[in-house]
Design an enzyme around this catalytic site. Structure first.
Site, PDB file in Angstrom:
ATOM      1  N   GLU A   1       9.849  16.769  14.289  1.00  0.00           N
ATOM      2  CA  GLU A   1      10.306  16.548  12.919  1.00  0.00           C
ATOM      3  C   GLU A   1       9.592  17.525  11.988  1.00  0.00           C
ATOM      4  OE1 GLU A   1       9.231  12.821  10.911  1.00  0.00           O
ATOM      5  OE2 GLU A   1      11.356  12.676  10.421  1.00  0.00           O
TER       6      GLU A   1
ATOM      7  N   LYS B   1       0.876  -1.175   0.000  1.00  0.00           N
ATOM      8  CA  LYS B   1       0.000   0.000   0.000  1.00  0.00           C
ATOM      9  C   LYS B   1       0.915   1.228   0.000  1.00  0.00           C
ATOM     10  CE  LYS B   1      -1.751   3.085   1.898  1.00  0.00           C
ATOM     11  NZ  LYS B   1      -1.586   4.504   1.430  1.00  0.00           N
TER      12      LYS B   1
ATOM     13  N   CYS C   1      13.909  11.186   6.427  1.00  0.00           N
ATOM     14  CA  CYS C   1      13.725  10.822   7.836  1.00  0.00           C
ATOM     15  C   CYS C   1      15.038  10.860   8.596  1.00  0.00           C
ATOM     16  CB  CYS C   1      13.096   9.444   7.925  1.00  0.00           C
ATOM     17  SG  CYS C   1      13.907   8.260   6.863  1.00  0.00           S
TER      18      CYS C   1
ATOM     19  N   GLU D   1       9.687   1.829  10.525  1.00  0.00           N
ATOM     20  CA  GLU D   1      10.731   2.818  10.234  1.00  0.00           C
ATOM     21  C   GLU D   1      10.056   4.174  10.323  1.00  0.00           C
ATOM     22  OE1 GLU D   1      13.848   2.128   9.710  1.00  0.00           O
ATOM     23  OE2 GLU D   1      13.731  -0.029   9.373  1.00  0.00           O
TER      24      GLU D   1
HETATM   25  P1  NAD Z   1       2.377   8.832   7.079  1.00  0.00           P
HETATM   26  O1  NAD Z   1       2.654   8.149   8.343  1.00  0.00           O
HETATM   27  O2  NAD Z   1       1.294   9.817   7.033  1.00  0.00           O
HETATM   28  O3  NAD Z   1       2.053   7.773   5.920  1.00  0.00           O
HETATM   29  C1  NAD Z   1       2.869   6.679   5.641  1.00  0.00           C
HETATM   30  C2  NAD Z   1       2.016   5.591   5.008  1.00  0.00           C
HETATM   31  O4  NAD Z   1       1.066   5.131   5.960  1.00  0.00           O
HETATM   32  C3  NAD Z   1       1.214   6.035   3.805  1.00  0.00           C
HETATM   33  O5  NAD Z   1       1.148   4.993   2.860  1.00  0.00           O
HETATM   34  C4  NAD Z   1      -0.154   6.294   4.405  1.00  0.00           C
HETATM   35  O6  NAD Z   1      -1.200   6.189   3.466  1.00  0.00           O
HETATM   36  C5  NAD Z   1      -0.233   5.189   5.426  1.00  0.00           C
HETATM   37  N1  NAD Z   1      -1.185   5.418   6.511  1.00  0.00           N
HETATM   38  C6  NAD Z   1      -1.666   6.599   6.988  1.00  0.00           C
HETATM   39  N2  NAD Z   1      -2.544   6.382   7.979  1.00  0.00           N
HETATM   40  C7  NAD Z   1      -2.619   5.051   8.162  1.00  0.00           C
HETATM   41  C8  NAD Z   1      -3.335   4.205   9.063  1.00  0.00           C
HETATM   42  N3  NAD Z   1      -4.164   4.703   9.984  1.00  0.00           N
HETATM   43  N4  NAD Z   1      -3.141   2.872   8.976  1.00  0.00           N
HETATM   44  C9  NAD Z   1      -2.301   2.341   8.087  1.00  0.00           C
HETATM   45  N5  NAD Z   1      -1.603   3.086   7.187  1.00  0.00           N
HETATM   46  C10 NAD Z   1      -1.759   4.427   7.232  1.00  0.00           C
HETATM   47  O7  NAD Z   1       3.764   9.444   6.675  1.00  0.00           O
HETATM   48  P2  NAD Z   1       4.120  10.285   5.380  1.00  0.00           P
HETATM   49  O8  NAD Z   1       3.624  11.664   5.560  1.00  0.00           O
HETATM   50  O9  NAD Z   1       3.698   9.537   4.195  1.00  0.00           O
HETATM   51  O10 NAD Z   1       5.728  10.209   5.452  1.00  0.00           O
HETATM   52  C11 NAD Z   1       6.483  11.078   6.200  1.00  0.00           C
HETATM   53  C12 NAD Z   1       6.934  10.435   7.493  1.00  0.00           C
HETATM   54  O11 NAD Z   1       7.583   9.184   7.285  1.00  0.00           O
HETATM   55  C13 NAD Z   1       7.940  11.268   8.233  1.00  0.00           C
HETATM   56  O12 NAD Z   1       7.593  11.332   9.597  1.00  0.00           O
HETATM   57  C14 NAD Z   1       9.251  10.520   8.051  1.00  0.00           C
HETATM   58  O13 NAD Z   1      10.201  10.727   9.016  1.00  0.00           O
HETATM   59  C15 NAD Z   1       8.802   9.132   8.015  1.00  0.00           C
HETATM   60  N6  NAD Z   1       9.776   8.322   7.292  1.00  0.00           N
HETATM   61  C16 NAD Z   1      10.570   7.446   7.979  1.00  0.00           C
HETATM   62  C17 NAD Z   1      11.520   6.691   7.308  1.00  0.00           C
HETATM   63  C18 NAD Z   1      12.379   5.719   8.013  1.00  0.00           C
HETATM   64  O14 NAD Z   1      12.933   4.848   7.390  1.00  0.00           O
HETATM   65  N7  NAD Z   1      12.521   5.794   9.309  1.00  0.00           N
HETATM   66  C19 NAD Z   1      11.647   6.809   5.944  1.00  0.00           C
HETATM   67  C20 NAD Z   1      10.834   7.703   5.286  1.00  0.00           C
HETATM   68  C21 NAD Z   1       9.882   8.446   5.975  1.00  0.00           C
END
Ligand code: NAD
Length: 476
Positions: free
Chosen positions: A383, A174, A283, A249
C-alpha cells in the site's frame, strides 16, 4: 511567526480537563504551508485511565437509556454536524491539506450522511427477536475504544462513535496525531448536543502511548481500530490478551478490472479520479488498474490524459483537485515507492518522484501513473497511500481474477463490463469486501470492511451497528 493555538486539555467525563500525563504535546502542521496550526496534549496512560473510568461509570446508565432518548441526543448531534459543515471543512483543509471542494463534499458531507443514516437504523433496529422458544436480546457490548487514522478523519470517527452510541456503548476516542483538531471539534459538538458525562471521551496522544494504553486497557470491552495493517496486528494482539472484541479496518491494494466490452475510457477516467482523490490517501483506492493486454496501450494513454488534469495546488483554492500529502513522512514514503518502481523497471507514464515545480513549501507529490509493472514489484503489492496508479495487463478473465486476488489485502475493487450482470459474475470471484460495478456509487448503508489482511468486522449501516451489540438469549 503566526500565532497558533495551544491546547492542554482532553475531553473526559463531560468536560474539558487538563491532561493528566506529562508527555508533552503534539504539533499539528498545515501540510500545505508546513506551519504549526496548534498543539494538543500527548496524552498517555493517566488520561486513558481517567477516560475509561468515566466511560465505565456511564456504561450502565447509557445502556439502559431508552431508545427514544438516545435517538433524540443523536439527532441533536447530527444537527450540530450539519450546522458545523463549514467549520469542519476549514479544519480538515488546514490539518489534512484536502482540497476545499473535496473536503466540503466528503470530509464534512460523509460524516453527516453516516450520522443521519444511524438515526433511521436506531429507530428501526430490532433489539429483540424471537427464535423458537427464545427471546434474543441485542445488548450493548460495553465500553468502546475507538482508534482512528488521519486520512478521512471525521468520517472514521463518526463511523465508529455514532453506531457505538446508538448501540448504547460509551466511547473513548483516540484520534490520529496528524488530525486531532477535527476530533476536538467533534467532541465540542457531542458536548453541545448534551450527551451524559462519560458517554463520549476524547484522548489525544501518540499511538505508541495513548493508543497502546487504550487498546490494552482492562476497562475496555470492544476495540474498534482503523489504520495500517501493521498496527492493526498489534492492536488485535493487545485486545486478544484481554479477550476484547476487536474490529479492524486496515489497508488495501484494490484492483479495478476492466473486462473486454466495457467502456474503457470511462473506466480509466473514473479510476484516475478514484486513486487521486484525497491525494491517494484512501484505504479503498483502486491502485491497480487491470486491462486486457490488447487494450493495454490505449488504457495507458487514456490514463495519462486523465492524470494531466490533476495539478497539485493550494488546497484552499476551489479550483484545486489535489492537495499535498499529510506529512513529510508520507511524502518520503510515496516518493520512495515511485523511485523503487522505476529502478525495478516500471515505465513512467506521468508524474514521478521529483519535487513539484512551483510548490517549494508543502508536502506535494506528482500524481503518477506507472506502466510495465510486474506483480512482484513492491509498487504492485504494497500500500503506497499516495496518488499512484499502476496499470497491469491480463491475458484472459481467469488471469484477471488471479491478478486481482494476488494480494494480501481485500478491501475494495471495481469491475467494468459490457453489462452489470457480467460485471457482477466476475465480482463474485474477487476476495474483497466491496466491489463497484460499472462505476456503482458508494452506499453508506452497505457493510464496509476487508477480506484477508484488510481487516475484521464491518462498519456502516446495520452491520456497523451490530459490531457494538452482544446477544443474550432468554428461554421460555
Ligand atoms: P496507523 O496505523 O499508523 O495509525 C492509526 C491510528 O492508530 C492512529 O490513531 C495512531 O496513533 C494509532 N496507533 C499507532 N500505533 C499504535 C499502537 N501501537 N497501539 C494503538 N494505536 C496505535 O495508520 P495511519 O498512518 O494513521 O493511517 C493510514 C493507514 O490506515 C493506511 O494503511 C490505510 O489503508 C489505513 N486505513 C484503513 C481504512 C479502512 O477502513 N480499512 C480507512 C482509513 C485508513
Amino acid at each position: 511567526m503566526q500565532q497558533h493555538a495551544e491546547y492542554g486539555d482532553q475531553y473526559i467525563d463531560g468536560a474539558w480537563r487538563p491532561s493528566l500525563d506529562d508527555a508533552g504535546s503534539i504539533e499539528v502542521l498545515n501540510p500545505a504551508t508546513e506551519q504549526v496550526l496548534a498543539t494538543v496534549p500527548a496524552g498517555g496512560p493517566a488520561d486513558v485511565d481517567a477516560a475509561v473510568a468515566a466511560a465505565r461509570r456511564a456504561a450502565r446508565g447509557w445502556a439502559t437509556t431508552a431508545r427514544a432518548d438516545r435517538l433524540a441526543l443523536l439527532t441533536r448531534l447530527r444537527d450540530k454536524i450539519a450546522a458545523a459543515q463549514e467549520e469542519i471543512t476549514a479544519t480538515v483543509v488546514a490539518e489534512l491539506g484536502a482540497p476545499v471542494g473535496f473536503a466540503a463534499a466528503v470530509h464534512a458531507g460523509a460524516p453527516l450522511t453516516v450520522a443521519t443514516s444511524y438515526l433511521t437504523l436506531l429507530a428501526e433496529h430490532p433489539f429483540e427477536e424471537r427464535i423458537g422458544n427464545s427471546v434474543v436480546l441485542a445488548e450493548p457490548a460495553g465500553v468502546v475504544a475507538a482508534i482512528t487514522p488521519w486520512n478521512y478523519p471525521l468520517h472514521q470517527i463518526v463511523a465508529k462513535v455514532v453506531p457505538a452510541l446508538a448501540a448504547g456503548c460509551p466511547v473513548v476516542l483516540k484520534p490520529a496525531e496528524d488530525t486531532p483538531l477535527v476530533a476536538r471539534l467533534f467532541a465540542r459538538l457531542v458536548h453541545e448536543a448534551g450527551f451524559p458525562a462519560g458517554t463520549f471521551n476524547l484522548v489525544t496522544g501518540t499511538g505508541a502511548m495513548a493508543g497502546a494504553a487504550l487498546a490494552a486497557h482492562p476497562g475496555v470491552d470492544v476495540v474498534s481500530f482503523t489504520g495500517s495493517t501493521a498496527v492493526g496486528r498489534q492492536v488485535a494482539e493487545a485486545a486478544g490478551r484481554g479477550l476484547k472484541r476487536v474490529a479492524l479496518e486496515l489497508g488495501g491494494k484494490s484492483a479495478n478490472v476492466v473486462l473486454p466490452g466495457a467502456d474503457l475510457t470511462r473506466a480509466v477516467n473514473v479510476n484516475i479520479a478514484n486513486v487521486f482523490a484525497n491525494s491517494g490517501q484512501t484505504c479503498s483506492a483502486w491502485t491497480r488498474l487491470l486491462v486486457h493486454q490488447d487494450q493495454y496501450e490505449e488504457a495507458v494513454t487514456t490514463a495519462a490524459k486523465a492524470a494531466a488534469k490533476y495539478a497539485p495546488g493550494d488546497p484552499t483554492d476551489p479550483q484545486t483537485r489535489i492537495g499535498p500529502l499529510v506529512n513529510a513522512k508520507q511524502l518520503a514514503r510515496v516518493r520512495g515507492y515511485v523511485e523503487g518502481a522505476l529502478a525495478a523497471g516500471a515505465r513512467l507514464v506521468v508524474g514521478g518522484a521529483e519535487p513539484v515545480p512551483g510548490l517549494p513549501t508543502g508536502f506535494y507529490v506528482h500524481p503518477t501513473v506507472l506502466a510495465d509493472v510486474t506483480g512482484d514489484m513492491a509498487i504492485a503489492r504494497e500500500e503506497v497511500f499516495g496518488p499512484v496508479l499502476v496499470v497491469l495487463p491480463y491475458r484472459d478473465e481467469d488471469h484477471a481474477a488471479e491478478l486481482a486476488n494476488d494480494t494480501e489485502y481485500g478491501l475494495a475493487g471495481g469491475v467494468w463490463a459490457a453489462d452489470t450482470d457480467t460485471a457482477a459474475a466476475f465480482a463474485r470471484r474477487l476476495d474483497t469486501g466491496q466491489v463497484d460495478l460499472n462505476g456503482g456509487r458508494f452506499n453508506p448503508l452497505a457493510p464496509f470492511g476487508g477480506y484477508k489482511s484488510s481487516g475484521l468486522g464491518r462498519e456502516l449501516g446495520r452491520h456497523g451497528l451490530e459490531e457494538f451489540l452482544q446477544y443474550k438469549s432468554l428461554q421460555y
